[in-house]
Design an enzyme around this catalytic site. Structure first.
Site, PDB file in Angstrom:
ATOM      1  CG  HIS A  39     -10.310   1.996   5.954  1.00  0.00           C
ATOM      2  ND1 HIS A  39      -9.094   2.601   6.168  1.00  0.00           N
ATOM      3  CD2 HIS A  39     -10.099   1.092   4.964  1.00  0.00           C
ATOM      4  CE1 HIS A  39      -8.196   2.095   5.364  1.00  0.00           C
ATOM      5  NE2 HIS A  39      -8.771   1.171   4.609  1.00  0.00           N
ATOM      6  CG  ASN A  92      -2.227   0.754   0.933  1.00  0.00           C
ATOM      7  OD1 ASN A  92      -2.444   1.247  -0.170  1.00  0.00           O
ATOM      8  ND2 ASN A  92      -3.079   0.850   1.933  1.00  0.00           N
TER       9      ASN A  92
END
Length: 424
Positions: A314, A278
């Site tokens: 998120h 990531n």
């Protein structure tokens, strides 16, 4: 539409994924023909036409995937909130770059000077940047300044179509297909159904720990597959250009989100996994959140701030917060242990032995494999009752190892005292 749904449903069942996941995968792969059309027809056209092309392609992909709005459930949903997460980061970065543009030059860091915006982009630029088709759905991130330079032809020239990006684009596509195969094979042995079933619960503890680690590793292959596909399309369209190397050759790693060799050979979470996995989002967090929290005066506070931001970004599922809590305690423990080990002369001398060095590599590789499972588990399953069940089945071994560090740290320091000053 019924025929399409039936075909998609049959194909989704054949490859073992849900229909929304298949539509997302197809949309990401659509990035390649979109890039080819841009290279052959759109490149060199006036900026307004280029912006319009990006907007049209991005919106069509969004409509094909989602069409309408509905809220998330208790699983990892592929709904409109997913690209909105990507856009949240993109537009937050844009806001920071515009804010930095109001500051004097001497107040900006070198990184800020590269992306600062002194003028507000036009609405057409904003929309083209927002819906850029090869990164609109799942990333990667890049600043508005880079998009402006790309549209303006500043990478290679206004009417030049680079040819040296074909090979790296195809290579990433092929690697994506390879990792898709690895994920499919791995998931057939270590599936979610197995993890939550009675067979797993009946296994010996060591087998449960090992299987959880392997399950987590193959879960990560799903993300790697998507990132490789996206990177390849970003390379092909040209936005992944990252300057030239010392030989004068173009670098096409500007949209890289994973370092495969480092990921597969990772020895720790603190530097290896964070550096390899990531990458794009981690770099965004470093530039726009972590460095801007330096007023807190403590790197752990800044890191905690980043992880809280990531969890909130998120969503509200408990799994997000547990996942980033696990990341925080693992990194803190590893950093402090590393300092202790580096100060012990005897330990460092022993590691110079070739056999000891190989043993160390194997031990640390096993460590990262079996501890990745409990780290990624709550992010993958989200709901409290699900991740709590698996943690309880494995007796919270990662929590005890990382979280218990504060209790056994004094013993480790006593067993591995700092090296003595030679003058003494």
């Amino acid at each position: 539409m019924d025929v399409e749904k039936s075909l998609l449903g049959s194909l989704a069942n054949a490859v073992g994924i849900g229909e929304p996941a298949l539509k997302l995968l197809l949309s990401i792969l659509f990035g390649y023909p979109i890039a080819i059309v841009y290279r052959t027809v759109i490149v060199g056209k006036p900026p307004a036409i280029q912006h319009a092309y990006m907007i049209a392609c991005g919106l069509l992909l969004g409509f094909y995937n989602f069409g309408y709005c509905y809220t998330s459930t208790d699983s990892y949903d592929i709904v409109w909130t997913m690209p909105h997460c990507i856009l949240t980061l993109r537009l937050t970065g844009l806001a920071f770059d515009l804010y930095d543009g109001s500051l004097p030059e001497d107040k900006l860091s070198n990184d800020q000077k590269k992306v600062v915006l002194r003028e507000v982009p036009s609405l057409l630029e904003m929309a083209g940047y927002t819906y850029f088709p090869t990164s609109f759905l799942v990333g990667p991130q890049f600043p508005m300044k880079k998009y402006q330079d790309f549209i303006g032809g500043k990478f290679h020239g206004a009417n030049v179509v680079p040819s040296d990006n074909l090979e790296p684009a195809i290579r990433r596509l092929m690697l994506g297909l390879f990792y898709a195969g690895l994920h499919t094979v791995g998931a057939s042995y270590y599936s979610d159904d197995y993890l939550f079933g009675d067979e797993y619960a009946a296994m010996p503890l060591w087998k449960r720990i090992w299987d959880l680690g392997m399950w987590g590793h193959f879960v990560l292959y799903k993300y790697i597959t998507i990132w490789l596909f996206c990177e390849g399309s970003c390379i092909l369209i040209g936005i992944a250009y990252n300057g030239k190397n010392e030989k004068g050759e173009s670098k096409w790693d500007g949209s890289a989100n994973v370092k495969l060799l480092l990921f597969e050979t990772a020895q720790n979470f603190n530097s290896d996994y964070i550096s390899a996995f990531n990458i794009n989002t981690n770099y965004w967090m470093l530039q726009y959140i972590y460095k801007r929290l330096k007023f807190l005066g403590n790197k752990y506070y800044s890191q905690l701030g980043v992880l809280v931001y990531l969890a909130l970004w998120h969503g509200l599922h408990s799994g997000y917060y547990m996942c980033f809590f696990m990341e925080f305690i693992s990194v803190m423990m590893e950093k402090e242990l590393e300092v202790i080990l580096k100060r012990n002369e005897f330990f460092l001398e022993r590691l110079q032995d070739p056999v000891a060095s190989k043993i160390k590599w194997v031990v640390l590789k096993l460590y990262t494999l079996i501890f990745m499972g409990p780290c990624i588990l709550p992010l993958a399953v989200l709901k409290f009752d699900k991740w709590w069940l698996i943690y309880s089945r494995t007796y919270f071994y990662a929590h005890l190892f990382w979280g218990g560090w504060i209790l056994y740290k004094p013993l480790v320091k006593k067993l591995l005292p700092p090296r003595r000053d030679k003058r003494e």
